[in-house]
Design a protein around this motif. Structure first.
Motif, PDB file in Angstrom:
ATOM      1  N   HIS A  81     -27.293 -53.222  20.058  1.00 41.91           N
ATOM      2  CA  HIS A  81     -26.332 -54.026  20.827  1.00 41.91           C
ATOM      3  C   HIS A  81     -26.190 -55.424  20.229  1.00 41.91           C
ATOM      4  O   HIS A  81     -25.064 -55.927  20.056  1.00 41.91           O
ATOM      5  N   PHE A 127     -24.402 -44.859  25.696  1.00 39.72           N
ATOM      6  CA  PHE A 127     -23.369 -45.737  26.225  1.00 39.72           C
ATOM      7  C   PHE A 127     -22.634 -45.023  27.350  1.00 39.72           C
ATOM      8  O   PHE A 127     -22.506 -43.796  27.333  1.00 39.72           O
ATOM      9  N   GLY A 133     -22.506 -55.573  19.042  1.00 35.65           N
ATOM     10  CA  GLY A 133     -21.698 -56.181  20.094  1.00 35.65           C
ATOM     11  C   GLY A 133     -21.814 -57.675  20.226  1.00 35.65           C
ATOM     12  O   GLY A 133     -20.876 -58.344  20.642  1.00 35.65           O
ATOM     13  N   TRP A 139     -32.092 -49.698  21.152  1.00 44.45           N
ATOM     14  CA  TRP A 139     -30.798 -49.910  21.802  1.00 44.45           C
ATOM     15  C   TRP A 139     -30.449 -51.395  21.822  1.00 44.45           C
ATOM     16  O   TRP A 139     -29.331 -51.793  21.496  1.00 44.45           O
ATOM     17  N   ARG A 140     -31.416 -52.227  22.200  1.00 40.87           N
ATOM     18  CA  ARG A 140     -31.144 -53.662  22.295  1.00 40.87           C
ATOM     19  C   ARG A 140     -30.805 -54.264  20.929  1.00 40.87           C
ATOM     20  O   ARG A 140     -29.901 -55.098  20.818  1.00 40.87           O
ATOM     21  N   TYR A 199     -18.833 -50.314  18.112  1.00 42.39           N
ATOM     22  CA  TYR A 199     -19.938 -49.407  18.408  1.00 42.39           C
ATOM     23  C   TYR A 199     -19.726 -48.025  17.791  1.00 42.39           C
ATOM     24  O   TYR A 199     -20.678 -47.374  17.387  1.00 42.39           O
TER      25      TYR A 199
END
Length: 186
Positions: free
Chosen positions: A84, A65, A88, A80-81, A105
């Motif tokens: 997220h 990040f 998020g 990572w996706r 996060y």
């Protein structure tokens, strides 16, 4: 006949979830999950191996990040996706609007394996869609509130549409990464 928006908003994303995106993720391997498609890719990694200036997470694993985001932003891994999307896109909204546990996060425990990440995704998606269903027509018309920044004064329906877009585009990105991994391995 009165139009009921709540079922339409749910069906928009749930059709993709049930028939395209989630079935496509069945069989996701740990190799695919952590594959770095480009040098400098952001991922989920052990704390001591983080490559970004602000990697964060509650456990041994952190998500890469930086704020502000570099221009151009780095390529990201499936790990990572998914991190997220879980945190998020879904879990923070479930916490903010539907009584879910607080998460961000920095407080999230990121998944080390594809199976664990998919379990986190399934849980977050189920909580989000249950919350949206509970809104009914009146709830969709209420303002999002201050936790939603630019959406604060917008009706919840606007946030639901935004989350649908997020799920649609991140699902497509993950599917493309899976295709690229397969083509690279062929």
């Amino acid at each position: 006949m009165a139009l009921e928006w709540n079922p339409l908003l749910i069906e928009q994303v749930d059709r993709l979830w049930r028939h395209a995106w989630r079935p496509r993720l069945d069989g996701l391997t740990d190799e695919q999950y952590l594959w770095e498609p480009a040098p400098g890719a952001w991922s989920v990694r052990h704390r001591g191996e983080a490559t970004s200036p602000m990697a964060t997470g509650a456990g041994d694993l952190v998500i890469d990040f930086a704020y502000p985001e570099p221009d151009p932003p780095p390529v990201t891994t499936i790990a990572w996706r998914l991190g997220h999307v879980v945190v998020g896109v879904l879990a923070m909204r479930v916490a903010g609007h539907f009584g879910g546990p607080p998460v961000d996060y920095a407080s999230h425990h990121y998944a080390a394996t594809a199976g664990e990440a998919l379990a986190q995704l399934d849980t977050a998606y189920a909580a989000w869609t249950a919350g949206v269903r509970s809104l009914g027509e009146d709830g969709l018309a209420e303002a999002c509130g201050p936790s939603e920044g630019p959406f604060a004064e917008e009706p919840m329906a606007t946030l639901v549409l935004h989350i649908n877009r997020e799920l649609l585009h991140h699902g497509a990105e993950i599917a493309l990464l899976m295709d690229l991994h397969r083509a690279r391995s062929a």
